[in-house]
Design a protein around this motif. Structure first.
Motif, mmCIF file in Angstrom:
data_model
loop_
_atom_site.group_PDB
_atom_site.id
_atom_site.type_symbol
_atom_site.label_atom_id
_atom_site.label_comp_id
_atom_site.label_asym_id
_atom_site.label_seq_id
_atom_site.Cartn_x
_atom_site.Cartn_y
_atom_site.Cartn_z
ATOM 1 N N ALA A 118 -21.065 25.828 26.708
ATOM 2 C CA ALA A 118 -21.365 25.566 28.117
ATOM 3 C C ALA A 118 -20.087 25.196 28.872
ATOM 4 O O ALA A 118 -19.838 25.688 29.969
ATOM 5 N N LEU A 119 -19.285 24.347 28.244
ATOM 6 C CA LEU A 119 -18.042 23.923 28.889
ATOM 7 C C LEU A 119 -17.129 25.121 29.123
ATOM 8 O O LEU A 119 -16.488 25.258 30.166
ATOM 9 N N LEU A 120 -17.108 25.997 28.144
ATOM 10 C CA LEU A 120 -16.278 27.198 28.243
ATOM 11 C C LEU A 120 -16.773 28.080 29.395
ATOM 12 O O LEU A 120 -15.971 28.616 30.166
ATOM 13 N N TYR A 138 -18.247 27.026 31.976
ATOM 14 C CA TYR A 138 -17.930 26.332 33.217
ATOM 15 C C TYR A 138 -16.524 26.666 33.701
ATOM 16 O O TYR A 138 -16.284 26.774 34.897
#
Lengths: 311, 302
Positions: free
Chosen positions: B136-138, B140
């Motif tokens: 998810a962070l990636l 983002y």
């Protein structure tokens, strides 16, 4: 006594482990501590997000890489003079606009630390560019820069009697205008972030430094900045990555003009794909940013993991 | 050199007096500097916004003039927008409705998907959940505009262009990662003992999610829904690519379509822009107090 207790513990645990079947071990590997229906529930809660990711992120990314996988595309790309100009523009945009923006944000966040109603009221006004959607403001700036009827040249004429240039018909003034617009739009956001970072510094540190005789610039160089440095670095990385994909500022302020000389990679990709109907070339233009993007993302992810910066 | 040499010969009383005078002068100077800086910041911030308001109040003749103020401020631009009285604006309220629809659907789906996934990852601690958080962070940090071309092609092959759901899908995709980030950070402040005791009392995971997790996450839900709504409301590129039909357009696409017309009615356009911008500004100032530093990052993506 504690030793004895732990010894009993291990003695009891060890034989039991020996009877754990392979099947159970595998189950343990996949399910962790969750048991029975709980594991099904946990999986069910995750499934919507996994589906969204697979369909709308993984699939387009894979599709994009496939679209841009032909080496001939890159030969075509590098032989296009507009692409080479675009690369220079993108580098200038990232190198100048981001650093000016963040440095101003750092200074202004110090300014907004001042006490009193005035600085609070000013901050309320100052965040407006961030609160207003980007589209109307960029269109407004586009119109302000009109050589004949724009507000900038009107002001210059009425106040100082200067006839300003036609900002958007020259490559360098147009590119400069795009950068200034970008800074205008995003400066409040980064100022607020850095302001929050400054507020998180305990005031005791400042008081101690003051007792030791630090003032003004020395306080900033030796106290504030070292404490903010990590946050500042993360902000710079994040801002660089996001600005690499900034489509709106270029598209609406200069429109890539004059003569496609102020494009950045984000707008050039869209231009190739939709104005010139060469989607593969557009994807190739975007992929050519990966050598910059991947290291930035890697450093950023590592920073996120190792430092407890709360963004 | 000479001044320090001179002051060395002065009696102590006058030296401390002059020191005090210098300090006072410095304080005065810094105040003046702050004042100048305030004025500069104010003008810098206001100028493009002033331009929007001014042009929206001008009549058709004033737009192409060198005036700094409308000669007679008129609300004609707004009247035209509200009554859809110009051919570019003939579907304005329909498009406004489309924008609201996209915003509401994006908000709802983002909340549902991201909170469920966060619950599974950080509360039920599903195995390998950290991989999902990282993914998810990636997502983002991938620039949205970089995915636009393949995304468009895929939507086209499904026949979903000119369908609001293609935009909603894109917006949910880009809103969920940040939402999960916020949910997981905020969730750390809620003790897991609550879940444990509910579990011992026989609550199913679904009951824990609905009765315990969601109510306690209310502040984060408010922040994330604001973020998702504003993201969908302000986004331009995907909406422009997916929605080309007049009836399926959202407000930003319609606003930008003005630019392509030969006779640009700038006053109507700026009036439209203000009507469009009122909602996000109002929401922004409403939730500003609640947006702690941690919850502000979402505004980054334009």
């Amino acid at each position: 006594m504690p030793d004895g207790a732990s010894a009993i513990g291990t003695v009891q645990v060890l034989p039991r482990r020996r009877f754990v079947s392979v099947e159970a071990q595998r189950r343990h590997f996949w399910r962790g501590h969750l048991q029975g229906s709980e594991y099904a529930w946990a999986l069910a809660f995750c499934v919507p997000y996994i589906a969204v990711f697979m369909i709308f992120v993984a699939y387009p990314v894979g599709f994009g890489i496939w679209m841009g996988s032909k080496p001939t595309l890159y030969a075509a790309l590098f032989s296009d003079p507009i692409y080479l100009e675009t690369v220079i523009n993108t580098a200038l945009f990232l190198g100048i606009a981001i650093n000016v923006k963040l440095f101003l944000a750092l200074l202004l966040s110090g300014f907004f630390m001042r006490k009193g109603w005035w600085s609070k009221a000013l901050l309320m006004v100052f965040v407006l560019p961030w609160a207003v959607p980007s589209l109307p403001t960029y269109i407004s700036i586009h119109w302000m820069l009109n050589g004949e009827w724009g507000l900038i040249n009107n002001l210059g004429w009425h106040l100082f009697g200067i006839t300003g240039p036609d900002w958007l018909t020259d490559r360098w003034t147009a590119l400069g205008s795009v950068m200034v617009s970008h800074v205008w739009k995003w400066l409040p956001f980064w100022t607020v972030i850095l302001l929050a970072g400054r507020m998180a510094i305990p005031s005791e540190i400042y008081e101690a430094a003051k007792v030791d005789g630090a003032t003004g610039l020395r306080m900033f160089v030796h106290v504030s900045f070292p404490l903010l440095a990590n946050l500042y670095l993360i902000c710079t990385l994040l801002s660089t990555i996001f600005s690499l994909g900034d489509f709106n500022s270029v598209y609406f302020v200069s429109g890539g003009g004059p003569a496609d000389s102020t494009h950045v990679l984000a707008t050039l990709g869209i231009r190739y794909a939709f104005d010139l109907a060469q989607p593969r070339l557009g994807v190739a233009a975007v992929i050519s940013a990966l050598p910059l993007l991947i290291p930035l993302v890697t450093i950023l992810m590592r920073k996120f993991r190792t430092s407890q910066v709360q963004l | 050199m000479s001044s320090t040499a001179l002051s060395g010969f002065r009696p102590a009383a006058t030296a401390s007096q002059s020191m005090r005078r210098i300090a006072r002068r410095q304080r005065y100077l810094s105040k003046a500097l702050a004042g100048v800086l305030s004025v500069v910041v104010l003008i810098w911030t206001i100028l493009p916004l002033y331009n929007i308001v001014m042009v929206s109040l001008e009549d058709n003749n004033d737009v192409f003039s060198d005036k700094l103020l409308p000669s007679v401020p008129s609300l004609d631009g707004y009247r035209v927008v509200f009554t859809e009285g110009y051919w570019y604006l003939e579907d304005f309220w329909h498009q406004f409705g489309n924008s609201i629809y996209v915003g509401a659907a994006t908000t709802f789906l983002t909340l549902a998907i991201a909170s469920a996934a966060s619950f599974s990852i950080s509360r039920m601690r599903i195995r390998h959940g950290w991989m999902l958080s990282n993914v998810a962070l990636l997502t983002y940090v991938i620039p949205q505009s970089f995915l636009a071309i393949p995304f468009y092609r895929i939507m086209q092959s499904y026949g979903l262009t000119n369908n609001l759901w293609s935009v909603i899908a894109a917006m949910v995709t880009f809103a969920t990662p940040y939402a999960m980030f916020i949910f997981q950070q905020y969730g750390r402040s809620i003790p897991t003992e609550l879940d444990e005791s509910a579990r011992i009392d026989g609550a199913s995971p679904m009951q824990i999610y609905v009765r315990i997790y969601l109510p306690l996450m209310a502040p984060a839900l408010v922040a994330v829904s604001t973020y998702a709504l504003l993201l969908a409301w302000n986004e331009y590129l995907y909406q422009f690519l997916m929605l080309s039909d007049k009836r399926s357009m959202t407000v930003p696409v319609a606003l930008a379509a003005f630019l392509n017309s030969d006779e640009a009615p700038w006053n109507y356009m700026m009036a439209t822009a203000i009507v469009y911008a009122v909602l996000p500004i109002a929401i922004y100032y409403m939730v500003r107090g609640r947006m702690t530093a941690g919850l502000t990052v979402g505004g980054v993506k334009g």
